[in-house]
Write an enzyme that holds these catalytic residues in place. Structure first.
Site, PDB file in Angstrom:
ATOM      1  N   ASP A  71       0.517  -1.319  -0.300  1.00 44.91           N
ATOM      2  CA  ASP A  71       0.361   0.098  -0.281  1.00 44.91           C
ATOM      3  C   ASP A  71       0.945   1.539   0.102  1.00 44.91           C
ATOM      4  O   ASP A  71       0.735   2.334  -0.691  1.00 44.91           O
ATOM      5  CB  ASP A  71      -0.728   0.217   1.267  1.00 44.91           C
ATOM      6  CG  ASP A  71      -2.438  -1.175   1.456  1.00 44.91           C
ATOM      7  OD1 ASP A  71      -3.071  -0.774   0.452  1.00 44.91           O
ATOM      8  OD2 ASP A  71      -1.567  -2.072   1.909  1.00 44.91           O
ATOM      9  N   GLU A  94      -5.242   7.063   0.564  1.00 46.64           N
ATOM     10  CA  GLU A  94      -6.368   6.785   1.313  1.00 46.64           C
ATOM     11  C   GLU A  94      -5.037   6.832   2.211  1.00 46.64           C
ATOM     12  O   GLU A  94      -4.986   6.833   3.484  1.00 46.64           O
ATOM     13  CB  GLU A  94      -6.333   6.087   0.669  1.00 46.64           C
ATOM     14  CG  GLU A  94      -7.312   5.206   1.438  1.00 46.64           C
ATOM     15  CD  GLU A  94      -7.624   3.799   1.029  1.00 46.64           C
ATOM     16  OE1 GLU A  94      -8.605   3.011   1.741  1.00 46.64           O
ATOM     17  OE2 GLU A  94      -7.165   2.800   0.285  1.00 46.64           O
ATOM     18  N   ASP A 131      -6.175   4.876  -4.758  1.00 48.40           N
ATOM     19  CA  ASP A 131      -6.507   4.409  -3.562  1.00 48.40           C
ATOM     20  C   ASP A 131      -5.238   3.953  -4.380  1.00 48.40           C
ATOM     21  O   ASP A 131      -5.605   2.973  -4.679  1.00 48.40           O
ATOM     22  CB  ASP A 131      -8.108   3.563  -3.058  1.00 48.40           C
ATOM     23  CG  ASP A 131      -8.057   2.614  -2.886  1.00 48.40           C
ATOM     24  OD1 ASP A 131      -7.398   2.015  -2.094  1.00 48.40           O
ATOM     25  OD2 ASP A 131      -9.117   2.071  -2.209  1.00 48.40           O
ATOM     26  N   LEU A 133      -3.553   0.945  -3.104  1.00 45.99           N
ATOM     27  CA  LEU A 133      -3.982  -0.784  -3.160  1.00 45.99           C
ATOM     28  C   LEU A 133      -5.435  -0.841  -3.106  1.00 45.99           C
ATOM     29  O   LEU A 133      -5.471  -1.045  -1.660  1.00 45.99           O
ATOM     30  CB  LEU A 133      -2.993  -1.361  -1.925  1.00 45.99           C
ATOM     31  CG  LEU A 133      -2.834  -2.729  -3.355  1.00 45.99           C
ATOM     32  CD1 LEU A 133      -1.216  -3.513  -2.208  1.00 45.99           C
ATOM     33  CD2 LEU A 133      -3.920  -4.046  -2.525  1.00 45.99           C
ATOM     34  N   ASP A 134      -6.014  -1.109  -3.869  1.00 43.59           N
ATOM     35  CA  ASP A 134      -7.430  -1.407  -3.700  1.00 43.59           C
ATOM     36  C   ASP A 134      -8.111  -2.633  -3.412  1.00 43.59           C
ATOM     37  O   ASP A 134      -7.490  -3.191  -4.559  1.00 43.59           O
ATOM     38  CB  ASP A 134      -8.602  -0.660  -4.362  1.00 43.59           C
ATOM     39  CG  ASP A 134      -9.819  -0.708  -4.282  1.00 43.59           C
ATOM     40  OD1 ASP A 134     -10.560  -0.750  -2.933  1.00 43.59           O
ATOM     41  OD2 ASP A 134     -10.332  -1.470  -4.422  1.00 43.59           O
ATOM     42  N   THR A 136      -6.413  -4.251  -0.394  1.00 41.62           N
ATOM     43  CA  THR A 136      -5.477  -4.623   0.774  1.00 41.62           C
ATOM     44  C   THR A 136      -6.174  -6.489   1.073  1.00 41.62           C
ATOM     45  O   THR A 136      -4.687  -7.665   1.069  1.00 41.62           O
ATOM     46  CB  THR A 136      -4.868  -3.850   1.400  1.00 41.62           C
ATOM     47  OG1 THR A 136      -4.947  -2.805   1.023  1.00 41.62           O
ATOM     48  CG2 THR A 136      -4.219  -4.186   2.383  1.00 41.62           C
TER      49      THR A 136
END
Length: 176
Positions: A71, A94, A131, A133-134, A136
């Protein structure tokens, strides 16, 4: 003290006379897609280094709040490259603020070649949402077909464009 106040007022007056900076939304979307691809590359590299096993929870006892090195690496790549390309652009990630890493700052310029007729907008009216790493939780659980890197563009709070990166498509390398 009087000299500093006068200089401050002079600078404010000069800024007020400056025409607002505009941004070509086609070029911005093009760079968002390129930055998204860089985020995907970071996610793939982090997984190869075992990042799916390093998850921490941002909210205790909430598995949906997982955070990994992937992320943070993806956010650093996306936000760092966009910030370097578009000084003054508002970019909201994010994850907590992460410093852009050195190789992003010194990396190749982002591609601006996409043409799709989006027009222009004042830079102050534009905001990019990231975002990095949508999915996770899915990343941590190994359900990689449910993982994306997302970059959205809004003008005056209205969504106008975006890029979706798939770091682990069913076949081949990452795609945006």
């Amino acid at each position: 003290m009087r000299g500093a106040l006068g200089l401050s007022l002079l600078l404010r007056a000069a800024m007020a006379l400056r025409p607002p900076q505009t941004i070509a939304l086609d070029a911005l979307l093009s760079t968002c897609a390129d930055a998204c691809a860089r985020g995907c590359a970071r996610i793939v590299a982090a997984r190869a280094d075992g990042a799916q096993g390093d998850a921490t929870l941002k909210i205790a006892d909430d598995p949906k709040s997982a955070l990994t090195k992937a992320d943070l690496a993806a956010q650093s790549a996306v936000v760092g490259s966009l910030s370097r390309c578009w000084p003054g652009l508002r970019v909201v990630g994010e994850e907590d603020e992460t410093a852009p890493d050195d190789d992003v700052q010194a990396g190749e310029p982002l591609d601006r070649s996409l043409k799709c007729g989006l027009g222009t907008a004042p830079l102050d009216d534009v905001c990019v949402f990231v975002d990095p790493l949508d999915g996770t939780r899915e990343f941590v659980e190994g359900r990689l077909d449910n993982v994306q890197c997302l970059v959205g563009v809004s003008v005056n709070g209205v969504p106008v464009a975006g890029a979706i990166g798939l770091p682990f498509p069913a076949e081949g390398p990452p795609v945006v």
